[in-house]
Write a protein that holds these residues in place. Structure first.
Motif, PDB file in Angstrom:
ATOM      1  N   TYR A 155       0.809  -1.212   0.000  1.00  0.00           N
ATOM      2  CA  TYR A 155       0.000   0.000   0.000  1.00  0.00           C
ATOM      3  C   TYR A 155       0.847   1.270   0.000  1.00  0.00           C
ATOM      4  O   TYR A 155       0.356   2.336   0.328  1.00  0.00           O
ATOM      5  N   GLY A 156       2.122   1.144  -0.333  1.00  0.00           N
ATOM      6  CA  GLY A 156       2.964   2.323  -0.434  1.00  0.00           C
ATOM      7  C   GLY A 156       3.975   2.454   0.681  1.00  0.00           C
ATOM      8  O   GLY A 156       4.088   1.614   1.575  1.00  0.00           O
ATOM      9  N   LYS A 157       4.720   3.565   0.624  1.00  0.00           N
ATOM     10  CA  LYS A 157       5.833   3.787   1.559  1.00  0.00           C
ATOM     11  C   LYS A 157       5.370   3.946   2.999  1.00  0.00           C
ATOM     12  O   LYS A 157       6.008   3.442   3.926  1.00  0.00           O
ATOM     13  N   ARG A 158       4.261   4.640   3.193  1.00  0.00           N
ATOM     14  CA  ARG A 158       3.744   4.836   4.560  1.00  0.00           C
ATOM     15  C   ARG A 158       3.380   3.494   5.184  1.00  0.00           C
ATOM     16  O   ARG A 158       3.684   3.229   6.340  1.00  0.00           O
ATOM     17  N   ASP A 159       2.727   2.638   4.395  1.00  0.00           N
ATOM     18  CA  ASP A 159       2.347   1.317   4.878  1.00  0.00           C
ATOM     19  C   ASP A 159       3.588   0.493   5.222  1.00  0.00           C
ATOM     20  O   ASP A 159       3.629  -0.178   6.249  1.00  0.00           O
ATOM     21  N   THR A 160       4.592   0.546   4.379  1.00  0.00           N
ATOM     22  CA  THR A 160       5.835  -0.185   4.634  1.00  0.00           C
ATOM     23  C   THR A 160       6.473   0.295   5.930  1.00  0.00           C
ATOM     24  O   THR A 160       6.906  -0.513   6.761  1.00  0.00           O
ATOM     25  N   PHE A 161       6.521   1.608   6.122  1.00  0.00           N
ATOM     26  CA  PHE A 161       7.079   2.170   7.348  1.00  0.00           C
ATOM     27  C   PHE A 161       6.301   1.683   8.574  1.00  0.00           C
ATOM     28  O   PHE A 161       6.892   1.251   9.574  1.00  0.00           O
ATOM     29  N   LEU A 162       4.971   1.739   8.506  1.00  0.00           N
ATOM     30  CA  LEU A 162       4.148   1.291   9.633  1.00  0.00           C
ATOM     31  C   LEU A 162       4.302  -0.203   9.880  1.00  0.00           C
ATOM     32  O   LEU A 162       4.344  -0.650  11.032  1.00  0.00           O
ATOM     33  N   ASP A 163       4.389  -0.986   8.809  1.00  0.00           N
ATOM     34  CA  ASP A 163       4.610  -2.432   8.974  1.00  0.00           C
ATOM     35  C   ASP A 163       5.882  -2.683   9.770  1.00  0.00           C
ATOM     36  O   ASP A 163       5.900  -3.496  10.699  1.00  0.00           O
ATOM     37  N   LEU A 164       6.944  -1.989   9.417  1.00  0.00           N
ATOM     38  CA  LEU A 164       8.214  -2.167  10.125  1.00  0.00           C
ATOM     39  C   LEU A 164       8.137  -1.656  11.563  1.00  0.00           C
ATOM     40  O   LEU A 164       8.742  -2.247  12.468  1.00  0.00           O
ATOM     41  N   CYS A 165       7.374  -0.594  11.790  1.00  0.00           N
ATOM     42  CA  CYS A 165       7.177  -0.102  13.162  1.00  0.00           C
ATOM     43  C   CYS A 165       6.484  -1.157  14.016  1.00  0.00           C
ATOM     44  O   CYS A 165       6.875  -1.406  15.165  1.00  0.00           O
ATOM     45  N   PHE A 166       5.460  -1.806  13.466  1.00  0.00           N
ATOM     46  CA  PHE A 166       4.742  -2.815  14.243  1.00  0.00           C
ATOM     47  C   PHE A 166       5.529  -4.118  14.351  1.00  0.00           C
ATOM     48  O   PHE A 166       5.363  -4.860  15.324  1.00  0.00           O
ATOM     49  N   ASP A 167       6.416  -4.392  13.400  1.00  0.00           N
ATOM     50  CA  ASP A 167       7.357  -5.496  13.570  1.00  0.00           C
ATOM     51  C   ASP A 167       8.254  -5.206  14.778  1.00  0.00           C
ATOM     52  O   ASP A 167       8.523  -6.097  15.596  1.00  0.00           O
ATOM     53  N   PHE A 168       8.694  -3.964  14.895  1.00  0.00           N
ATOM     54  CA  PHE A 168       9.528  -3.556  16.019  1.00  0.00           C
ATOM     55  C   PHE A 168       8.764  -3.672  17.345  1.00  0.00           C
ATOM     56  O   PHE A 168       9.320  -4.119  18.350  1.00  0.00           O
ATOM     57  N   VAL A 169       7.493  -3.291  17.343  1.00  0.00           N
ATOM     58  CA  VAL A 169       6.667  -3.430  18.552  1.00  0.00           C
ATOM     59  C   VAL A 169       6.628  -4.899  18.980  1.00  0.00           C
ATOM     60  O   VAL A 169       6.802  -5.226  20.166  1.00  0.00           O
ATOM     61  N   GLY A 170       6.413  -5.800  18.016  1.00  0.00           N
ATOM     62  CA  GLY A 170       6.389  -7.228  18.334  1.00  0.00           C
ATOM     63  C   GLY A 170       7.715  -7.708  18.899  1.00  0.00           C
ATOM     64  O   GLY A 170       7.750  -8.472  19.872  1.00  0.00           O
TER      65      GLY A 170
END
Length: 189
Positions: A155-170
């Motif tokens: 879904y774009g760069k913002r989605d990729t950034f958020l995906d990685l942020c939530f990977d970090f949360v996990g």
């Protein structure tokens, strides 16, 4: 007796999750959504991984740990039917959930080797997250070029950034809670 009840409840939950994944598969076929079909097949196989790990990995998982792992499979599969598009937090949930699973495996392996799990958990989860995002983008680009529906959607760069942020949360959740919740996976008798 209580352990038998926990095992029975967990087995029923795992069976229910598998039925849910089969329902996703059938809905994907009916709606002609190859992404849902492919994800359901992989998710169904993934529900058997905890038992495979127990059998060949010299570890006994708690019933809730097997259900937790299987629940990640069903959330990914169901997501392909619409929640990834329609529910703003669905992708965040699935990335965090998956990151805790991967992080948990890394944490247990690190503890079994008597090494500090924190840097390994964060490094592996984030590294795999970056590779996943690149794979997702590549699959989407190839599918678009071929004129077919992609089995993974970006879904774009913002989605990729958020995906990685939530990977970090996990990963952080595992670092904080890993010893307490996963002790049975690395403690030896």
């Amino acid at each position: 007796m209580a352990e038998d009840l926990r095992e029975t409840v967990a087995a029923a939950a795992e069976d229910g999750i598998r039925c849910g994944i089969v329902a996703v598969f059938l809905a994907g076929v009916r709606r002609r959504k190859p992404g849902a079909v492919a994800n359901a097949v992989l998710a169904l196989a993934g529900t058997y991984l905890p038992r495979v790990i127990e059998r060949y990995g010299d570890v006994t998982l708690r019933p809730w740990q097997r259900v937790y792992a299987s629940a990640a499979m069903v959330t990914h599969a169901v997501g392909m039917l619409g929640p990834y598009d329609d529910t703003w937090w669905w992708d965040h949930l699935t990335h965090t959930h998956s990151a805790t699973l991967l992080g948990g495996v890394v944490h247990a392996a690190s503890r079994r080797r008597d090494t500090d799990p924190a840097p390994r958990v964060v490094g592996v989860v984030m590294g795999v997250g970056v590779v996943w995002e690149a794979l997702e983008s590549a699959i989407h680009a190839v599918a678009r070029r071929l004129g077919v529906e992609p089995i993974l959607v970006t879904y774009g760069k913002r989605d990729t950034f958020l995906d990685l942020c939530f990977d970090f949360v996990g990963a952080c959740l595992v670092v904080l809670l890993g010893d307490r919740l996963l002790g049975n996976t690395f403690e030896r008798d």
